[in-house]
Design an enzyme around this catalytic site. Structure first.
Site, PDB file in Angstrom:
ATOM      1  N   GLY A 131     -28.025  52.832  19.243  1.00  0.00           N
ATOM      2  CA  GLY A 131     -26.726  53.163  19.859  1.00  0.00           C
ATOM      3  C   GLY A 131     -26.503  51.695  19.264  1.00  0.00           C
ATOM      4  CB  SER A 132     -26.529  47.821  21.382  1.00  0.00           C
ATOM      5  OG  SER A 132     -26.428  48.693  22.631  1.00  0.00           O
ATOM      6  CB  ILE A 157     -20.418  62.503  18.658  1.00  0.00           C
ATOM      7  CG1 ILE A 157     -21.411  61.888  17.827  1.00  0.00           C
ATOM      8  CG2 ILE A 157     -18.732  62.600  17.258  1.00  0.00           C
ATOM      9  CD1 ILE A 157     -21.646  60.552  17.898  1.00  0.00           C
ATOM     10  CB  THR A 158     -15.643  61.130  21.745  1.00  0.00           C
ATOM     11  OG1 THR A 158     -16.245  60.524  22.327  1.00  0.00           O
ATOM     12  CG2 THR A 158     -13.989  61.763  22.444  1.00  0.00           C
ATOM     13  CB  ILE A 338      -7.622  49.982  49.717  1.00  0.00           C
ATOM     14  CG1 ILE A 338      -7.589  49.134  49.452  1.00  0.00           C
ATOM     15  CG2 ILE A 338      -6.372  50.411  50.496  1.00  0.00           C
ATOM     16  CD1 ILE A 338      -6.639  48.040  48.319  1.00  0.00           C
ATOM     17  CD  GLU A 364     -13.906  53.150  20.265  1.00  0.00           C
ATOM     18  OE1 GLU A 364     -14.744  51.393  19.787  1.00  0.00           O
ATOM     19  OE2 GLU A 364     -13.673  54.218  20.730  1.00  0.00           O
TER      20      GLU A 364
HETATM   21  C1  LIG Z   1     -18.735  60.070  27.059  1.00  0.00           C
HETATM   22  C2  LIG Z   1     -19.344  58.987  26.008  1.00  0.00           C
HETATM   23  C3  LIG Z   1     -18.340  58.646  23.868  1.00  0.00           C
HETATM   24  C4  LIG Z   1     -18.815  58.852  23.197  1.00  0.00           C
HETATM   25  N1  LIG Z   1     -18.237  58.649  21.435  1.00  0.00           N
HETATM   26  C5  LIG Z   1     -18.633  58.126  21.104  1.00  0.00           C
HETATM   27  C6  LIG Z   1     -18.589  58.445  19.426  1.00  0.00           C
HETATM   28  O1  LIG Z   1     -17.279  58.781  19.521  1.00  0.00           O
HETATM   29  N2  LIG Z   1     -19.166  57.918  18.624  1.00  0.00           N
HETATM   30  C7  LIG Z   1     -20.672  57.316  18.477  1.00  0.00           C
HETATM   31  O2  LIG Z   1     -20.630  57.257  17.595  1.00  0.00           O
HETATM   32  N3  LIG Z   1     -21.008  56.723  19.608  1.00  0.00           N
HETATM   33  C8  LIG Z   1     -20.152  57.476  20.481  1.00  0.00           C
HETATM   34  N4  LIG Z   1     -20.599  57.395  22.247  1.00  0.00           N
HETATM   35  C9  LIG Z   1     -21.715  56.335  21.706  1.00  0.00           C
HETATM   36  C10 LIG Z   1     -21.811  55.124  22.404  1.00  0.00           C
HETATM   37  O3  LIG Z   1     -21.209  53.968  22.016  1.00  0.00           O
HETATM   38  C11 LIG Z   1     -23.462  54.275  22.601  1.00  0.00           C
HETATM   39  O4  LIG Z   1     -24.015  55.123  24.316  1.00  0.00           O
HETATM   40  C12 LIG Z   1     -22.957  52.809  22.771  1.00  0.00           C
HETATM   41  O5  LIG Z   1     -22.816  52.054  22.101  1.00  0.00           O
HETATM   42  C13 LIG Z   1     -24.505  52.428  23.974  1.00  0.00           C
HETATM   43  O6  LIG Z   1     -25.192  52.542  22.853  1.00  0.00           O
HETATM   44  P1  LIG Z   1     -27.145  53.002  23.854  1.00  0.00           P
HETATM   45  O7  LIG Z   1     -25.650  54.398  24.489  1.00  0.00           O
HETATM   46  O8  LIG Z   1     -27.861  54.124  22.931  1.00  0.00           O
HETATM   47  O9  LIG Z   1     -27.671  52.128  24.657  1.00  0.00           O
HETATM   48  P2  LIG Z   1     -28.615  51.364  24.277  1.00  0.00           P
HETATM   49  O10 LIG Z   1     -28.421  50.415  22.836  1.00  0.00           O
HETATM   50  O11 LIG Z   1     -29.809  52.350  24.364  1.00  0.00           O
HETATM   51  O12 LIG Z   1     -28.767  49.839  25.123  1.00  0.00           O
HETATM   52  C14 LIG Z   1     -29.085  49.952  26.844  1.00  0.00           C
HETATM   53  C15 LIG Z   1     -28.916  49.261  27.584  1.00  0.00           C
HETATM   54  O13 LIG Z   1     -29.187  47.690  26.518  1.00  0.00           O
HETATM   55  C16 LIG Z   1     -28.197  46.827  26.838  1.00  0.00           C
HETATM   56  N5  LIG Z   1     -28.960  46.677  25.819  1.00  0.00           N
HETATM   57  C17 LIG Z   1     -29.160  47.332  23.959  1.00  0.00           C
HETATM   58  N6  LIG Z   1     -29.211  45.708  23.363  1.00  0.00           N
HETATM   59  C18 LIG Z   1     -29.285  44.785  24.111  1.00  0.00           C
HETATM   60  C19 LIG Z   1     -28.591  43.376  23.524  1.00  0.00           C
HETATM   61  N7  LIG Z   1     -29.491  43.447  22.749  1.00  0.00           N
HETATM   62  N8  LIG Z   1     -28.285  42.606  24.341  1.00  0.00           N
HETATM   63  C20 LIG Z   1     -28.853  42.558  25.809  1.00  0.00           C
HETATM   64  N9  LIG Z   1     -28.609  44.177  25.811  1.00  0.00           N
HETATM   65  C21 LIG Z   1     -28.778  45.032  25.299  1.00  0.00           C
HETATM   66  C22 LIG Z   1     -26.995  48.133  26.163  1.00  0.00           C
HETATM   67  O14 LIG Z   1     -26.212  46.689  27.014  1.00  0.00           O
HETATM   68  C23 LIG Z   1     -27.257  48.416  27.748  1.00  0.00           C
HETATM   69  O15 LIG Z   1     -26.802  47.791  28.531  1.00  0.00           O
HETATM   70  C24 LIG Z   1     -20.439  57.781  23.349  1.00  0.00           C
HETATM   71  C25 LIG Z   1     -20.834  57.733  24.764  1.00  0.00           C
HETATM   72  C26 LIG Z   1     -20.750  57.779  25.476  1.00  0.00           C
HETATM   73  C27 LIG Z   1     -21.246  58.288  26.727  1.00  0.00           C
END
Ligand SMILES: Cc1cc2nc3c(=O)[nH]c(=O)nc-3n(C[C@H](O)[C@H](O)[C@H](O)COP(=O)(O)OP(=O)(O)OC[C@H]3O[C@@H](n4cnc5c(N)ncnc54)[C@H](O)[C@@H]3O)c2cc1C
Length: 380
Positions: A131-132, A157-158, A338, A364
């Site tokens: 993810g991140s 994926i949206t 409120i 994002e």
């Molecule tokens: C409704 C919805 C629509 C979406 N649409 C798309 C899309 O169209 N295309 C697409 O590719 N993705 C999409 N996403 C995915 C979205 O971009 C990811 O959920 C997001 O980037 C976070 O990744 P993750 O959920 O794996 O969280 P993780 O990366 O697992 O993070 C979990 C927690 O750890 C924290 N964390 C992670 N790494 C670090 C770091 N280095 N330092 C500090 N904190 C950290 C994060 O901030 C978070 O709080 C969508 C998600 C949702 C829920």
């Protein structure tokens, strides 16, 4: 320095606001309940040219700027967060990468129909284990003759359920330092081996379509590679920088809606023999909300303006996304406060605003990742 919108931008704002009031807002509650994606809305947005705002006319767009696009996202998001997310994702993630990095053939084939609003596109970066940390992508694309063979899985994926094609990120090799080369490849969604399922039960933005994608020996022509195979990572970072402006604009829309609802309710609700808007505790909440909304919008417009000027905008886009999404959540939370007990009930829109706003602190790039991006720009 001029903080005024141009005549065109002002006209667009009024036109989209009017459209969103009549054609989007009346369905927001129903879409939240049913989790349905409303095709009709997108057809009408296409007729107004909204699907092609930031793209030149030669590619089916209307040749608008990023500020105009941000204005449209704000007004649509103010009416319905889910519709706003699908709109922003269609343009910033589905179409923009092809505009930024596509060949002329790819633009004609994929971008033109999207900009005209005839088709939708998606961007598949996130995976169950990446993810991140997008560099941890496990989806692989192996060149076999003239075709890439892609295997992997994408999540959340949206718009994928309605997309004609998905831009998929995949590992295509290794760099000299041993790190993976991640490239972007255009995958038509009807290619054999592509399975798209849209069964997530989301907390908010429920009018937006969100899907899981499985790629099982999916073969696409090697011409579907998007941009430079070795620069796939920096390409999608650029794409996400642009996308952050639109998520920030969506956040401003929800925050503005929260402010307006809360102000209206505070004026109407009587307690202790007067309207609650006469209590300083309520006034201070509204004053803080209004100040933060104004600041967030100014940040969004600044980031958009920098992008339009061809100047670096990554830091400002991250700041706008961070501040606007957190503002949006705070504003929705205060709007519920409120409204008191009524705010906790589904028939009042404010609880939906809170659920919708929460996504904006995650999608994002989470708020934590925005802070990392900003810190890097500061030289940390
Ligand atoms: C409704 C919805 C629509 C979406 N649409 C798309 C899309 O169209 N295309 C697409 O590719 N993705 C999409 N996403 C995915 C979205 O971009 C990811 O959920 C997001 O980037 C976070 O990744 P993750 O959920 O794996 O969280 P993780 O990366 O697992 O993070 C979990 C927690 O750890 C924290 N964390 C992670 N790494 C670090 C770091 N280095 N330092 C500090 N904190 C950290 C994060 O901030 C978070 O709080 C969508 C998600 C949702 C829920």
């Amino acid at each position: 320095m001029n903080f005024e919108l141009t005549k065109e931008q002002q006209m667009l704002k009024e036109m989209v606001r009017d459209f969103a009031e009549k054609e989007i807002k009346p369905y927001a509650q129903e879409l939240d309940e049913t989790s349905e994606f409303r095709h009709e809305t997108f057809k009408k947005m296409a007729e107004l040219g909204l699907m092609g705002i930031p793209f030149p006319e030669e590619y089916g767009g209307v040749g608008g700027d990023t500020i105009s696009y941000a204005i449209a996202v704000e007004e649509i998001g103010k009416a319905c967060g889910g519709t706003g997310l699908s709109y922003a994702a269609a343009i910033s993630l589905g179409a923009s990468p092809i505009y930024y990095f596509g060949t002329e053939e790819q633009k004609q084939e994929w971008l033109v129909p999207m900009a005209k609003g005839e088709t939708l596109g998606s961007f598949g970066l996130t995976e169950p284990n990446a993810g991140s940390d997008a560099g941890g992508t496990r989806t692989k694309a192996v060149l076999d003759g003239d075709e890439y063979v892609i295997n992997g899985e994408k999540c959340w994926i949206t718009n994928a359920g309605y997309a004609r094609q998905i831009i998929v990120t995949a590992v295509t090799g290794k760099r000299e330092d041993g790190k993976n080369i991640v490239s972007a490849i255009i995958v038509p969604s009807d290619t054999p081996g592509v399975t798209i399922s849209c069964n997530y039960d989301k907390m908010g933005v429920r009018g937006s379509n969100t899907c899981e994608i499985v790629l099982d020996n999916v073969r696409v022509p090697k011409e579907n590679l998007l941009g430079d195979s070795k620069k796939g990572f920096s390409q999608f970072l650029f794409t996400l920088d642009g996308g952050r402006i639109s998520i920030a604009a969506l956040a401003v829309g929800i925050a503005q809606a929260s402010l307006e609802k809360a102000l209206q309710y505070a004026k109407e609700r009587q307690q202790f023999g007067k309207s609650i808007s006469k209590f300083q505790a309520i006034q201070f909440k509204l004053a803080d909300m209004a100040t933060e909304v104004e600041l967030a919008r100014t940040l969004v417009h600044k980031a958009a303006w920098l992008k339009d000027q061809g100047k670096p905008f990554g830091k400002e886009a991250a700041m706008a996304k961070l501040f606007a999404s957190e503002t949006s959540f705070r504003a929705a939370n205060q709007a519920i406060q409120i409204h008191g007990g009524y705010g906790y009930m589904r028939e009042y829109d404010v609880e939906r605003y809170l659920r919708d706003a929460k996504l904006l602190e995650i999608g994002e790039g989470t708020s934590e990742i925005q802070r990392l991006v900003i810190a890097r720009h500061l030289g940390c």
